[in-house]
Each structure stands twice: as C-alpha cells, then as structure tokens.
Scaffold this motif. Structure first.
Motif, PDB file in Angstrom:
ATOM      1  N   LEU A  11       0.818  -1.216   0.000  1.00 24.09           N
ATOM      2  CA  LEU A  11       0.000   0.000   0.000  1.00 24.09           C
ATOM      3  C   LEU A  11       0.854   1.269   0.000  1.00 24.09           C
ATOM      4  CD1 LEU A  11      -2.788  -1.148   2.463  1.00 24.09           C
ATOM      5  CD2 LEU A  11      -3.005  -0.846  -0.014  1.00 24.09           C
ATOM      6  N   ARG A  12       2.016   1.195   0.618  1.00 25.40           N
ATOM      7  CA  ARG A  12       2.919   2.349   0.639  1.00 25.40           C
ATOM      8  C   ARG A  12       3.642   2.526  -0.699  1.00 25.40           C
ATOM      9  NH1 ARG A  12       3.844   0.773   6.106  1.00 25.40           N
ATOM     10  NH2 ARG A  12       5.546  -0.588   5.461  1.00 25.40           N
ATOM     11  N   SER A  13       3.897   1.428  -1.404  1.00 22.52           N
ATOM     12  CA  SER A  13       4.747   1.499  -2.589  1.00 22.52           C
ATOM     13  C   SER A  13       4.008   1.573  -3.918  1.00 22.52           C
ATOM     14  CB  SER A  13       5.710   0.311  -2.615  1.00 22.52           C
ATOM     15  OG  SER A  13       4.973  -0.892  -2.758  1.00 22.52           O
ATOM     16  N   GLN A  14       2.786   1.078  -3.980  1.00 22.29           N
ATOM     17  CA  GLN A  14       2.084   1.085  -5.260  1.00 22.29           C
ATOM     18  C   GLN A  14       0.581   1.257  -5.056  1.00 22.29           C
ATOM     19  OE1 GLN A  14       2.103  -2.849  -7.226  1.00 22.29           O
ATOM     20  NE2 GLN A  14       3.220  -3.569  -5.442  1.00 22.29           N
ATOM     21  N   PRO A  15      -0.041   2.036  -5.922  1.00 18.70           N
ATOM     22  CA  PRO A  15      -1.491   2.222  -5.792  1.00 18.70           C
ATOM     23  C   PRO A  15      -2.232   0.965  -6.255  1.00 18.70           C
ATOM     24  CG  PRO A  15      -0.689   3.365  -7.736  1.00 18.70           C
ATOM     25  CD  PRO A  15       0.516   2.794  -7.035  1.00 18.70           C
ATOM     26  N   ILE A  16      -3.331   0.649  -5.563  1.00 22.30           N
ATOM     27  CA  ILE A  16      -4.178  -0.465  -5.985  1.00 22.30           C
ATOM     28  C   ILE A  16      -5.612   0.040  -6.105  1.00 22.30           C
ATOM     29  CG2 ILE A  16      -2.725  -2.274  -4.997  1.00 22.30           C
ATOM     30  CD1 ILE A  16      -4.758  -2.479  -2.686  1.00 22.30           C
TER      31      ILE A  16
END
Length: 192
Positions: free
Chosen positions: A50-55
């Motif tokens: 969640l911190r590194s890539q949007p979902i």
C-alpha cells in the motif's frame, strides 16, 4: 469510471498460498478485464504494498492477520478510494461481510468474479442480454440446495441468508425455470 481496456490493480491478502495463488491465476483468466495482481501473505506485505504502489481493489480474507479490520482500513488515509472485497473460504458471519464492498467465494466462477469487479470499478458490461436470462449466483446457490431437498430454513442456515430472503428468491428462480414446484428444479439444475 474505468475503461474496459485499462488495467485494474488488485492486491490479494490471504495467508493460504494455495488460495492466494489460485485466485491470482483466476483473475488473470478473466476474459473481459485486464488485471494486474499482487499476492500478499502477511500484514507487513500488505502495508509495504500500500505504501509502494497504488491499488484499485483489495481482496482480503476476513481472517487475514487473525482479523482484518475493514472499517479501520477504509477510514485510514491509505485505504481511501480502494474497494475492499472479502475473500470467503470458510463460514463467515453475515454481519462481518456487510462491512465489505462485496465478497467473493472460493466457489465463485470466473463470470461471477468478473461481474463483481466490473460493478465495483463501474465498468459497463458488453453483453446485457444474457444477464436477464441467467440466474444470479445467489439464485443458483438456492436452486442447488432445493434440488438437494433442503427446506427453506436449512437453505437459509447453510447460505447465511434469512428464511424470508430464500422465500423471496424462489419465485424469481421459478420464473426462470417456468415451473411452479420445488421438485421441478432438478430438471434444469444440472446447467448450474
């Protein structure tokens, strides 16, 4: 609203590698959607993701990390705008499932999963004509139970519905079958 050809980013948070991997493969096989999935086996992996890539969608077992607090997640800054789907692989209390945007079961077929993801992402279906003729997943589940000879009360208990919901769906399924008695369901139930 997402266009039909855009990639949908889905995170799968499930401690069972077999269920998690199986769902990931199934998502890649959805015929009308382009899905990029990431498998997460721990709360730490979910937080890192969640911190590194949007979902766009989080599919999570309600039992993930001993208990996944969906309301707290949705209220957090990191969870805003993410649709949350419960991944049901065991019996789960209906009150728990009501907190999620939707739920999928390990028994759902690709069409059901595709429809739920499309609805959550506001993707229009290319073929609306079949939806009027086919039974919904809930109706199919009820028909299978009826064919097994279960009473409305037994169906309600097994599927975690109220008896009134089961009774309400029976006329719709009877209309689809064009028959009036419960015993007549077995004739066409093999289709489901």
């Amino acid at each position: 609203m997402i266009k039909n050809n855009e990639v949908i980013r889905i995170a799968i948070a499930e401690s069972s590698v077999i269920i998690r991997s199986g769902l990931s493969v199934a998502l890649k096989r959805l015929p009308s959607l382009k899905v990029q999935s990431v498998e997460l086996g721990s709360i730490e992996a979910l937080n890192d993701c969640l911190r590194s890539q949007p979902i766009d969608i989080l599919i999570v077992s309600p039992n993930f990390g001993n208990y996944f607090d969906v309301l707290r997640f949705k209220e957090s800054p990191i969870g805003k705008g993410i649709s949350v789907i419960a991944l049901v692989s065991t019996f789960i209390d209906a009150s728990v499932l009501s907190k999620y945007d939707d739920s999928i079961s390990v028994y759902d077929d690709l069409e059901v999963i595709s429809n739920k993801i499309s609805r959550l992402q506001n993707i229009e279906s290319d073929d609306d004509s079949d939806s009027q003729e086919a039974l919904s997943q809930r109706e199919k589940e009820i028909v299978v139970c009826v064919v097994k000879g279960m009473t409305n009360k037994e169906i309600a208990e097994q599927l975690h519905y109220t008896e009134k919901n089961v009774q309400a769906f029976l006329p719709y399924t009877k209309g689809e079958y064009g028959r009036e008695s419960k015993s007549s369901y077995s004739i066409r139930s093999k289709e489901y």
